[in-house]
Design a protein around this motif. Structure first.
Motif, PDB file in Angstrom:
ATOM      1  N   GLN A 305       0.739  -1.088   0.172  1.00  0.00           N
ATOM      2  CA  GLN A 305       0.051   0.035  -0.052  1.00  0.00           C
ATOM      3  C   GLN A 305       0.763   1.192   0.122  1.00  0.00           C
ATOM      4  O   GLN A 305       1.986   1.196   0.385  1.00  0.00           O
ATOM      5  CB  GLN A 305      -0.931   0.103   1.268  1.00  0.00           C
ATOM      6  N   PRO A 306       0.481   2.405  -0.508  1.00  0.00           N
ATOM      7  CA  PRO A 306       1.211   3.601  -0.476  1.00  0.00           C
ATOM      8  C   PRO A 306       1.287   4.146   0.737  1.00  0.00           C
ATOM      9  O   PRO A 306       0.597   4.025   1.558  1.00  0.00           O
ATOM     10  CB  PRO A 306       0.189   4.539  -1.598  1.00  0.00           C
ATOM     11  N   THR A 307       2.361   4.720   0.818  1.00  0.00           N
ATOM     12  CA  THR A 307       2.934   5.328   2.417  1.00  0.00           C
ATOM     13  C   THR A 307       3.146   6.771   2.166  1.00  0.00           C
ATOM     14  O   THR A 307       3.100   7.549   3.220  1.00  0.00           O
ATOM     15  CB  THR A 307       4.220   4.795   2.719  1.00  0.00           C
ATOM     16  N   LYS A 308       3.354   7.389   0.963  1.00  0.00           N
ATOM     17  CA  LYS A 308       3.501   8.797   0.779  1.00  0.00           C
ATOM     18  C   LYS A 308       2.650   9.409  -0.135  1.00  0.00           C
ATOM     19  O   LYS A 308       2.442   8.713  -1.277  1.00  0.00           O
ATOM     20  CB  LYS A 308       5.231   8.987   0.292  1.00  0.00           C
ATOM     21  N   PHE A 309       2.025  10.411   0.219  1.00  0.00           N
ATOM     22  CA  PHE A 309       1.138  11.066  -0.762  1.00  0.00           C
ATOM     23  C   PHE A 309       1.703  12.519  -0.759  1.00  0.00           C
ATOM     24  O   PHE A 309       2.337  13.152   0.068  1.00  0.00           O
ATOM     25  CB  PHE A 309      -0.289  11.216  -0.245  1.00  0.00           C
ATOM     26  N   MET A 310       1.544  13.191  -2.130  1.00  0.00           N
ATOM     27  CA  MET A 310       1.814  14.515  -2.215  1.00  0.00           C
ATOM     28  C   MET A 310       0.859  15.572  -2.707  1.00  0.00           C
ATOM     29  O   MET A 310      -0.158  15.251  -3.297  1.00  0.00           O
ATOM     30  CB  MET A 310       3.051  14.493  -3.450  1.00  0.00           C
ATOM     31  N   LEU A 311       0.948  16.805  -2.103  1.00  0.00           N
ATOM     32  CA  LEU A 311       0.054  17.811  -2.439  1.00  0.00           C
ATOM     33  C   LEU A 311       0.921  18.905  -3.037  1.00  0.00           C
ATOM     34  O   LEU A 311       1.934  19.394  -2.610  1.00  0.00           O
ATOM     35  CB  LEU A 311      -0.570  18.257  -1.173  1.00  0.00           C
ATOM     36  N   ILE A 312       0.410  19.185  -4.180  1.00  0.00           N
ATOM     37  CA  ILE A 312       0.915  20.209  -5.140  1.00  0.00           C
ATOM     38  C   ILE A 312      -0.049  21.332  -5.579  1.00  0.00           C
ATOM     39  O   ILE A 312      -1.143  21.047  -5.920  1.00  0.00           O
ATOM     40  CB  ILE A 312       1.690  19.604  -6.494  1.00  0.00           C
ATOM     41  N   ILE A 313       0.477  22.328  -5.253  1.00  0.00           N
ATOM     42  CA  ILE A 313      -0.185  23.528  -5.694  1.00  0.00           C
ATOM     43  C   ILE A 313       0.165  24.409  -6.937  1.00  0.00           C
ATOM     44  O   ILE A 313       1.425  24.688  -6.849  1.00  0.00           O
ATOM     45  CB  ILE A 313      -0.643  24.581  -4.460  1.00  0.00           C
ATOM     46  N   ASN A 314      -0.610  24.907  -7.781  1.00  0.00           N
ATOM     47  CA  ASN A 314      -0.108  25.709  -8.933  1.00  0.00           C
ATOM     48  C   ASN A 314      -0.450  27.113  -8.640  1.00  0.00           C
ATOM     49  O   ASN A 314      -1.449  27.547  -8.780  1.00  0.00           O
ATOM     50  CB  ASN A 314      -0.515  25.098  -9.988  1.00  0.00           C
ATOM     51  N   ALA A 315       0.528  27.803  -8.067  1.00  0.00           N
ATOM     52  CA  ALA A 315       0.217  29.136  -7.862  1.00  0.00           C
ATOM     53  C   ALA A 315      -0.125  30.194  -8.996  1.00  0.00           C
ATOM     54  O   ALA A 315      -0.637  30.802  -8.851  1.00  0.00           O
ATOM     55  CB  ALA A 315       1.431  29.835  -6.882  1.00  0.00           C
ATOM     56  N   ARG A 316       0.326  29.766  -9.872  1.00  0.00           N
ATOM     57  CA  ARG A 316       0.277  30.495 -11.224  1.00  0.00           C
ATOM     58  C   ARG A 316      -1.109  30.367 -11.567  1.00  0.00           C
ATOM     59  O   ARG A 316      -1.612  31.457 -12.094  1.00  0.00           O
ATOM     60  CB  ARG A 316       1.196  29.955 -12.551  1.00  0.00           C
ATOM     61  N   THR A 317      -1.712  29.107 -11.410  1.00  0.00           N
ATOM     62  CA  THR A 317      -3.126  28.985 -11.799  1.00  0.00           C
ATOM     63  C   THR A 317      -4.018  29.685 -10.974  1.00  0.00           C
ATOM     64  O   THR A 317      -5.108  30.507 -11.234  1.00  0.00           O
ATOM     65  CB  THR A 317      -3.487  27.413 -11.936  1.00  0.00           C
ATOM     66  N   ALA A 318      -3.721  29.682  -9.496  1.00  0.00           N
ATOM     67  CA  ALA A 318      -4.396  30.532  -8.773  1.00  0.00           C
ATOM     68  C   ALA A 318      -4.293  31.868  -8.895  1.00  0.00           C
ATOM     69  O   ALA A 318      -5.419  32.683  -8.854  1.00  0.00           O
ATOM     70  CB  ALA A 318      -3.799  29.976  -7.264  1.00  0.00           C
ATOM     71  N   LYS A 319      -3.200  32.457  -9.147  1.00  0.00           N
ATOM     72  CA  LYS A 319      -3.209  33.763  -9.646  1.00  0.00           C
ATOM     73  C   LYS A 319      -4.282  34.050 -10.885  1.00  0.00           C
ATOM     74  O   LYS A 319      -4.990  35.214 -10.961  1.00  0.00           O
ATOM     75  CB  LYS A 319      -1.817  34.256  -9.728  1.00  0.00           C
ATOM     76  N   ALA A 320      -4.120  33.224 -11.858  1.00  0.00           N
ATOM     77  CA  ALA A 320      -4.947  33.478 -13.073  1.00  0.00           C
ATOM     78  C   ALA A 320      -6.558  33.585 -12.798  1.00  0.00           C
ATOM     79  O   ALA A 320      -7.208  34.293 -13.282  1.00  0.00           O
ATOM     80  CB  ALA A 320      -4.546  32.369 -14.090  1.00  0.00           C
ATOM     81  N   LEU A 321      -6.659  32.792 -11.680  1.00  0.00           N
ATOM     82  CA  LEU A 321      -8.069  32.647 -11.238  1.00  0.00           C
ATOM     83  C   LEU A 321      -8.443  33.688 -10.056  1.00  0.00           C
ATOM     84  O   LEU A 321      -9.793  33.875  -9.866  1.00  0.00           O
ATOM     85  CB  LEU A 321      -8.401  31.210 -10.673  1.00  0.00           C
ATOM     86  N   ALA A 322      -7.361  34.566  -9.684  1.00  0.00           N
ATOM     87  CA  ALA A 322      -7.961  35.565  -8.659  1.00  0.00           C
ATOM     88  C   ALA A 322      -8.227  34.530  -7.456  1.00  0.00           C
ATOM     89  O   ALA A 322      -9.218  35.118  -6.628  1.00  0.00           O
ATOM     90  CB  ALA A 322      -8.708  36.521  -8.986  1.00  0.00           C
ATOM     91  N   LEU A 323      -7.603  33.755  -7.353  1.00  0.00           N
ATOM     92  CA  LEU A 323      -8.151  32.805  -6.080  1.00  0.00           C
ATOM     93  C   LEU A 323      -6.832  32.524  -4.978  1.00  0.00           C
ATOM     94  O   LEU A 323      -5.690  32.327  -5.406  1.00  0.00           O
ATOM     95  CB  LEU A 323      -8.313  31.251  -6.401  1.00  0.00           C
ATOM     96  N   THR A 324      -7.146  33.088  -3.681  1.00  0.00           N
ATOM     97  CA  THR A 324      -6.064  32.909  -2.904  1.00  0.00           C
ATOM     98  C   THR A 324      -6.205  31.671  -2.017  1.00  0.00           C
ATOM     99  O   THR A 324      -7.079  31.247  -1.450  1.00  0.00           O
ATOM    100  CB  THR A 324      -6.275  34.123  -1.718  1.00  0.00           C
ATOM    101  N   ILE A 325      -4.840  30.983  -2.253  1.00  0.00           N
ATOM    102  CA  ILE A 325      -4.922  29.485  -1.600  1.00  0.00           C
ATOM    103  C   ILE A 325      -4.558  29.790  -0.045  1.00  0.00           C
ATOM    104  O   ILE A 325      -3.891  30.787   0.222  1.00  0.00           O
ATOM    105  CB  ILE A 325      -3.757  28.782  -2.147  1.00  0.00           C
ATOM    106  N   PRO A 326      -5.536  29.191   0.767  1.00  0.00           N
ATOM    107  CA  PRO A 326      -5.173  29.808   2.194  1.00  0.00           C
ATOM    108  C   PRO A 326      -3.769  29.134   2.919  1.00  0.00           C
ATOM    109  O   PRO A 326      -3.305  28.060   2.194  1.00  0.00           O
ATOM    110  CB  PRO A 326      -6.168  28.922   2.917  1.00  0.00           C
TER     111      PRO A 326
END
Length: 338
Positions: A305-326
């Motif tokens: 079973q998997p033991t490591k998960f990754m969370l990746i945020i694309n800040a460029r996309t957030a900026k293009a959507l005018a969305l502020t990631i908490p």
């Protein structure tokens, strides 16, 4: 005069000849395998309409190479796929069985189930399959039973929905983009039910957006956006992943907050990606194949079973959507694409 060499002496001479080739690590691994024994392995996956190779196959080859198996020397891999159409996998799986491969490596729950239908005796190792017990692929994680084992994958959908809710509390209308032909008919109800349940639990109104070709992506997104769509979950279908540099920019064009579970999608513009490393899973699955080729039974090899998960945020996309990631999400991110 005849010279006699013991087993240890002969082995030493073979090893020295490899080392003299100047590639110590590579040669040592190759020489560790019995000379003259060609092992035959099949690889079954859904495929893509354009016939692109599976990135996971490359990772599996790497894993086999690390264990001393080299194609053309002591390993032959026969690849079969459905060109993105699950309905074509049955004959391909049967062809693998008829070819006499010693092990079949599968990518995904659907191809694994089809391979299992094709043979109850040829060992099957899935490199990535979600909920193998719930989907009837194995009897249990500890003792799979039968001829199937492998590495489970957590597609991360529940967590992905949670992350979107945390990042954008006001979003209600979400869509699910998936390549319908890639999903085996028998698995489709399970596939949809899992995602509907995850969406409903967090208050999302989920709209299904099945497509059968890349040409249908833009009309589907345009219609969804016009109807008030706000976010889009992009399924990790091989066809969509292969065409990610076309699909994700379209998602952004229609101002949809994208969420994915395939780690190859952030660089193409996916806003939030959460999942485990499928390619690493296939590299590790080579270890199970090696054990089977050396005599182990799939029924006795516990599901990994998997033991490591990754969370990746694309800040460029957030900026293009005018969305502020908490900040709470950014602090947990393994990577932020600037």
């Amino acid at each position: 005069m005849r010279w006699g060499f013991g087993v240890a002496t002969r082995a030493f001479l073979v090893l020295m000849s490899c080392l003299m080739a100047g590639q110590m690590a590579w040669s040592t691994a190759v020489c560790a395998q019995p000379s003259g024994s060609l092992r035959r392995v099949g690889f079954l996956w859904i495929g893509t309409p354009d016939g692109s190779p599976s990135p996971s196959l490359a990772s599996f080859r790497d894993g086999m190479r690390e264990r001393g198996y080299l194609e053309g020397r002591n390993l032959a891999i026969e690849v079969r796929d459905g060109r993105g159409d699950a309905a074509r996998l049955g004959p391909e799986a049967a062809a693998l069985v008829a070819s006499g491969v010693e092990v079949i490596v599968t990518q995904g729950s659907g191809p694994t189930a089809i391979a299992k239908q094709a043979s109850s005796t040829v060992p099957i190792v899935f490199g990535a399959a979600g909920d193998p017990v719930g989907r009837g692929l194995v009897a249990s994680l500890a003792r799979p039973g039968g001829n199937v084992t492998g590495r489970a994958i957590d597609l991360g959908w529940n967590k992905a929905f949670e992350l979107l809710r945390e990042a954008a509390p006001n979003i209600r209308r979400a869509g699910l983009l998936y390549h319908a032909p890639s999903v085996p008919a028998g698995y489709l109800p399970i596939f949809l039910a899992e995602r509907k349940t995850a969406a409903a639990a967090l208050g999302f109104d989920l709209t299904l957006l099945p497509i059968s070709s890349l040409d249908e992506v833009e009309p589907a997104l345009a219609g969804f956006a016009t109807a008030g769509g706000e976010a889009l979950f992009v399924n990790g279908d091989p066809g969509l992943v292969t065409e990610r540099r076309v699909v994700l920019p379209l998602v952004l064009r229609y101002r949809l907050a994208s969420v994915c579970t395939d780690l190859r999608l952030p660089e193409a513009g996916c806003l939030i990606t959460y999942g485990d490393d499928v390619n690493d899973s296939f590299r590790q699955a080579a270890g199970m194949v090696d054990r089977i080729l050396k005599g182990a039974k799939p029924a006795d090899l516990p599901i990994e079973q998997p033991t490591k998960f990754m969370l990746i945020i694309n800040a460029r996309t957030a900026k293009a959507l005018a969305l502020t990631i908490p900040p709470s999400i950014l602090a947990r991110a393994d990577e932020v694409v600037e």
